[in-house]
Scaffold this motif. Structure first.
Motif, short mmCIF file in Angstrom:
data_model
loop_
_atom_site.label_atom_id
_atom_site.label_comp_id
_atom_site.label_asym_id
_atom_site.label_seq_id
_atom_site.Cartn_x
_atom_site.Cartn_y
_atom_site.Cartn_z
N ALA A 18 0.82 -1.21 0.00
CA ALA A 18 0.00 0.00 0.00
C ALA A 18 0.85 1.26 0.00
O ALA A 18 0.58 2.20 -0.76
N PHE A 19 1.88 1.31 0.83
CA PHE A 19 2.61 2.55 1.00
C PHE A 19 3.85 2.68 0.13
O PHE A 19 4.18 3.78 -0.30
N PHE A 20 4.54 1.58 -0.11
CA PHE A 20 5.77 1.68 -0.91
C PHE A 20 5.54 1.41 -2.39
O PHE A 20 6.25 1.95 -3.23
N GLU A 21 4.55 0.59 -2.71
CA GLU A 21 4.24 0.33 -4.12
C GLU A 21 3.04 1.13 -4.59
O GLU A 21 2.71 1.12 -5.77
N GLY A 22 2.35 1.81 -3.66
CA GLY A 22 1.26 2.70 -4.03
C GLY A 22 -0.04 2.00 -4.44
O GLY A 22 -0.87 2.61 -5.11
N LEU A 23 -0.22 0.75 -4.04
CA LEU A 23 -1.45 0.05 -4.40
C LEU A 23 -2.60 0.50 -3.50
O LEU A 23 -2.39 0.84 -2.34
N THR A 24 -3.81 0.46 -4.04
CA THR A 24 -4.99 0.73 -3.23
C THR A 24 -5.27 -0.49 -2.37
O THR A 24 -4.73 -1.58 -2.61
N HIS A 25 -6.14 -0.34 -1.38
CA HIS A 25 -6.51 -1.48 -0.55
C HIS A 25 -7.11 -2.59 -1.41
O HIS A 25 -6.83 -3.78 -1.19
N HIS A 26 -7.92 -2.21 -2.36
CA HIS A 26 -8.54 -3.20 -3.25
C HIS A 26 -7.48 -3.95 -4.06
O HIS A 26 -7.55 -5.18 -4.20
N GLU A 27 -6.49 -3.23 -4.56
CA GLU A 27 -5.41 -3.87 -5.33
C GLU A 27 -4.57 -4.80 -4.46
O GLU A 27 -4.15 -5.87 -4.92
N VAL A 28 -4.34 -4.40 -3.22
CA VAL A 28 -3.60 -5.27 -2.29
C VAL A 28 -4.40 -6.55 -2.07
O VAL A 28 -3.84 -7.66 -2.10
N ALA A 29 -5.71 -6.43 -1.87
CA ALA A 29 -6.56 -7.60 -1.66
C ALA A 29 -6.54 -8.52 -2.89
O ALA A 29 -6.48 -9.74 -2.75
N PRO A 35 -9.84 -11.31 1.97
CA PRO A 35 -10.95 -10.36 1.79
C PRO A 35 -10.46 -8.92 1.99
O PRO A 35 -9.50 -8.67 2.73
N LEU A 36 -11.14 -7.99 1.34
CA LEU A 36 -10.77 -6.58 1.44
C LEU A 36 -10.76 -6.10 2.89
O LEU A 36 -9.86 -5.37 3.30
N GLY A 37 -11.74 -6.52 3.68
CA GLY A 37 -11.79 -6.12 5.09
C GLY A 37 -10.56 -6.57 5.86
O GLY A 37 -10.07 -5.86 6.75
N THR A 38 -10.05 -7.74 5.53
CA THR A 38 -8.84 -8.25 6.18
C THR A 38 -7.64 -7.37 5.84
O THR A 38 -6.82 -7.05 6.71
N VAL A 39 -7.53 -6.98 4.59
CA VAL A 39 -6.43 -6.10 4.16
C VAL A 39 -6.51 -4.77 4.91
O VAL A 39 -5.51 -4.27 5.43
N LYS A 40 -7.70 -4.19 4.98
CA LYS A 40 -7.87 -2.91 5.68
C LYS A 40 -7.48 -3.04 7.15
O LYS A 40 -6.83 -2.15 7.70
N THR A 41 -7.87 -4.14 7.77
CA THR A 41 -7.54 -4.36 9.17
C THR A 41 -6.04 -4.52 9.36
O THR A 41 -5.45 -3.95 10.29
N ARG A 42 -5.40 -5.28 8.49
CA ARG A 42 -3.94 -5.46 8.59
C ARG A 42 -3.21 -4.13 8.47
O ARG A 42 -2.28 -3.85 9.24
N ILE A 43 -3.63 -3.30 7.53
CA ILE A 43 -2.97 -2.00 7.35
C ILE A 43 -3.25 -1.10 8.55
O ILE A 43 -2.34 -0.45 9.07
N ARG A 44 -4.48 -1.09 9.03
CA ARG A 44 -4.83 -0.24 10.18
C ARG A 44 -4.05 -0.65 11.42
O ARG A 44 -3.47 0.20 12.11
N LEU A 45 -4.02 -1.95 11.72
CA LEU A 45 -3.30 -2.41 12.90
C LEU A 45 -1.79 -2.19 12.76
O LEU A 45 -1.12 -1.82 13.73
N GLY A 46 -1.28 -2.42 11.58
CA GLY A 46 0.14 -2.19 11.34
C GLY A 46 0.54 -0.74 11.52
O GLY A 46 1.55 -0.43 12.17
#
Length: 63
Positions: A18-29, A35-46
């Protein structure tokens, strides 16, 4: 020298994409396949862990 912030691998990879390659949350998922929600949670917690670590290292602000 201080150690870098330690993150579990799934969080670290999501943050890197998300931050170094510039992908959106959807693209990361799409790339990682959780699931998209899992990606969002991982980024938020991280990022919360990063903020907490940096605030502990920063000198106290004068108010």
């Amino acid at each position: 020298m201080t150690r870098p912030v330690s993150q579990p691998a799934p969080r670290r990879v999501a943050i890197e994409l998300a931050f170094f390659e510039g992908l959106t949350h959807h693209e990361v998922a799409e790339r990682l396949q959780p699931p998209l929600g899992t990606v969002k949670t991982r980024i938020r917690l991280g990022m919360s862990t990063v903020r907490e670590t940096l605030s502990a290292l920063a000198p106290a602000r004068a108010t």
